[in-house]
Enzyme design. Structure first.
Site, short mmCIF file in Angstrom:
data_model
loop_
_atom_site.label_atom_id
_atom_site.label_comp_id
_atom_site.label_asym_id
_atom_site.label_seq_id
_atom_site.Cartn_x
_atom_site.Cartn_y
_atom_site.Cartn_z
N CYS A 207 -11.76 3.00 -0.04
CA CYS A 207 -10.44 3.21 0.42
C CYS A 207 -10.29 2.42 1.76
O CYS A 207 -11.01 2.15 2.56
CB CYS A 207 -10.44 4.65 0.60
SG CYS A 207 -8.75 5.18 1.25
N THR A 208 -8.86 1.89 1.77
CA THR A 208 -8.49 1.11 3.00
C THR A 208 -8.47 1.82 4.30
O THR A 208 -8.73 1.16 5.27
CB THR A 208 -7.30 0.23 2.67
OG1 THR A 208 -6.23 1.36 2.46
CG2 THR A 208 -7.46 -0.83 1.75
N HIS A 209 -8.62 3.33 4.39
CA HIS A 209 -8.64 4.05 5.37
C HIS A 209 -9.93 4.17 5.92
O HIS A 209 -10.30 4.28 7.12
CB HIS A 209 -8.33 5.56 5.08
CG HIS A 209 -6.77 5.59 5.07
ND1 HIS A 209 -5.93 4.99 3.79
CD2 HIS A 209 -5.87 6.16 5.99
CE1 HIS A 209 -4.74 5.43 4.25
NE2 HIS A 209 -4.60 6.21 5.16
N TYR B 111 -0.85 8.34 -2.62
CA TYR B 111 -0.90 7.80 -4.08
C TYR B 111 -1.96 8.66 -4.65
O TYR B 111 -2.19 8.77 -5.52
CB TYR B 111 -1.28 6.33 -4.38
CG TYR B 111 0.17 5.53 -4.22
CD1 TYR B 111 1.44 6.07 -3.76
CD2 TYR B 111 -0.08 4.21 -4.42
CE1 TYR B 111 2.54 5.39 -3.50
CE2 TYR B 111 1.09 3.51 -4.37
CZ TYR B 111 2.37 4.01 -3.98
OH TYR B 111 3.58 3.31 -3.72
N ASP C 128 0.92 -1.04 -0.04
CA ASP C 128 0.12 -0.21 0.02
C ASP C 128 0.93 1.24 0.01
O ASP C 128 2.18 1.09 0.18
CB ASP C 128 -0.92 0.10 1.35
CG ASP C 128 -1.80 1.32 1.40
OD1 ASP C 128 -2.36 1.57 0.34
OD2 ASP C 128 -1.94 1.90 2.34
N SER C 129 0.36 2.37 -0.46
CA SER C 129 1.07 3.74 -0.12
C SER C 129 1.54 4.10 1.09
O SER C 129 2.51 4.68 1.40
CB SER C 129 0.15 4.82 -0.71
OG SER C 129 -0.82 4.93 -0.06
N GLU D 284 -6.01 8.77 9.70
CA GLU D 284 -4.66 8.73 10.10
C GLU D 284 -4.61 9.50 11.40
O GLU D 284 -3.59 9.29 12.25
CB GLU D 284 -3.85 9.23 8.98
CG GLU D 284 -3.65 8.41 7.87
CD GLU D 284 -2.65 8.49 7.06
OE1 GLU D 284 -1.69 9.34 7.13
OE2 GLU D 284 -2.56 7.78 5.96
N CYS E 180 -4.65 -1.16 -1.94
CA CYS E 180 -4.74 0.23 -2.08
C CYS E 180 -5.84 0.19 -3.29
O CYS E 180 -5.41 -0.24 -4.48
CB CYS E 180 -3.58 0.74 -2.54
SG CYS E 180 -3.54 2.61 -2.97
N THR F 227 -6.53 3.09 -5.28
CA THR F 227 -5.78 3.89 -6.32
C THR F 227 -4.98 3.00 -6.94
O THR F 227 -4.91 2.97 -8.02
CB THR F 227 -5.29 5.09 -5.40
OG1 THR F 227 -6.26 5.82 -4.70
CG2 THR F 227 -4.57 6.03 -6.59
#
Length: 292
Positions: free
Chosen positions: A195-197, A52, A20-21, A163, A83, A85
């Site tokens: 989105c994984t967040h 990303y 992932d980024s 985050e 990710c 993206t």
């Protein structure tokens, strides 16, 4: 068991490579660990080049190839693009570059689940600007469910909120309302957290939707769907790691390694929220710049 008695290593014993980024892909690693507790996992967070989501398509594709080459150098039996993206812009390039290696992105598994679960045929997709602009979810859903109506919503501020740990309370609630309140005028019954967040904001998003929607909206996140897809693919290719029946996780020599391309300390603090527990150690690694 002595070293001399250890079974010979086979491709089944190799780890799964996940990249992932940054830290968001840890939600995928967490789901993989829960679904496949006897598998070893090598995680690469390209923290030196995060995010990303605001990069151009060619740049993202190059970064994805660099990360994949680095993990292949660690001897992995499968690659997971954790990710959205990077999946949107790098999946085809990775399939072409590594034709003999199982490569799984985070878009198709959750799109398949959404297409099969919607009753109204109206699906909402949330994601970063780059993911939404790529139309990767729209294209996947249109293939799977040609009659579906798809509403795509970029939600870029969800990433820094996750985050920073601002996942509940007034600030994330107002941000979610600003992005999603217009969905109350639609017939959506399924929403993809693209989105994984975003799974960290699941409660806030679900509470908002419950307050504005005339029907229940099912939230689907790519981490859980991807973990199930990886398990199915490894089984199909006879690559699931074999351990004696009754072996408990922790007694099976499965391991987790974490690599980052920037200073590890910042990653370790944030990683706890995404992985659901402490990350014992993260090591710095120089990414392999093989793709141009």
């Amino acid at each position: 068991m002595s070293q001399d008695e250890l079974p010979e290593s086979t491709p089944r014993d190799l780890p799964i490579g996940v990249f992932d980024s940054g830290v968001g892909g840890l939600t995928v690693a967490r789901a993989l660990r829960a679904k496949l507790p006897h598998e070893s996992i090598v995680y690469l967070g390209d923290t030196a080049r995060v995010p990303y989501g605001n990069r151009g398509a060619d740049t993202i594709r190059r970064y994805a190839l660099n990360a994949a080459h680095t993990l292949v150098g660690q001897d992995v039996k499968a690659l997971v693009i954790a990710c959205n993206t990077a999946t949107a812009h790098g999946m085809d390039a990775l399939l072409e570059t590594f034709p003999d290696l199982p490569v799984i992105g985070v878009v198709d598994p959750v799109a398949r689940e959404a297409a099969s679960r919607t009753d109204t045929g109206h699906i909402a997709v949330t994601g970063t600007r780059a993911t939404i602009t790529s139309r990767c979810y729209e294209q996947a859903l249109e293939r799977l469910r040609p009659d579906a109506t798809i509403t795509s919503v970029p939600c870029p501020l969800f990433v820094p909120l996750a985050e920073e740990g601002w996942t509940e309370g007034h600030v994330p609630e107002e941000v979610a309302r600003a992005y999603l309140s217009h969905l109350g005028e639609t017939s959506i019954d399924t929403l993809i957290l693209g989105c994984t967040h975003y799974p960290l904001l699941r409660t806030t998003i679900a509470t908002l939707l419950d307050s504005i929607m005339p029907r229940h909206v099912t939230l689907l996140d790519s981490a859980q769907s991807t973990a199930r897809a990886v398990a199915d693919l490894l089984q199909e290719r006879n690559l699931l790691r074999e351990v004696p029946e009754g072996t408990e996780p922790g007694d099976d020599r499965a391991m987790m390694r974490f690599y980052v391309t920037d200073e590890p300390r910042g990653f370790m603090g944030t990683a706890v929220r995404f992985f659901g527990g402490p990350v014992a150690r993260a090591e710095h690694i120089d990414i392999t710049p093989l793709a141009t």
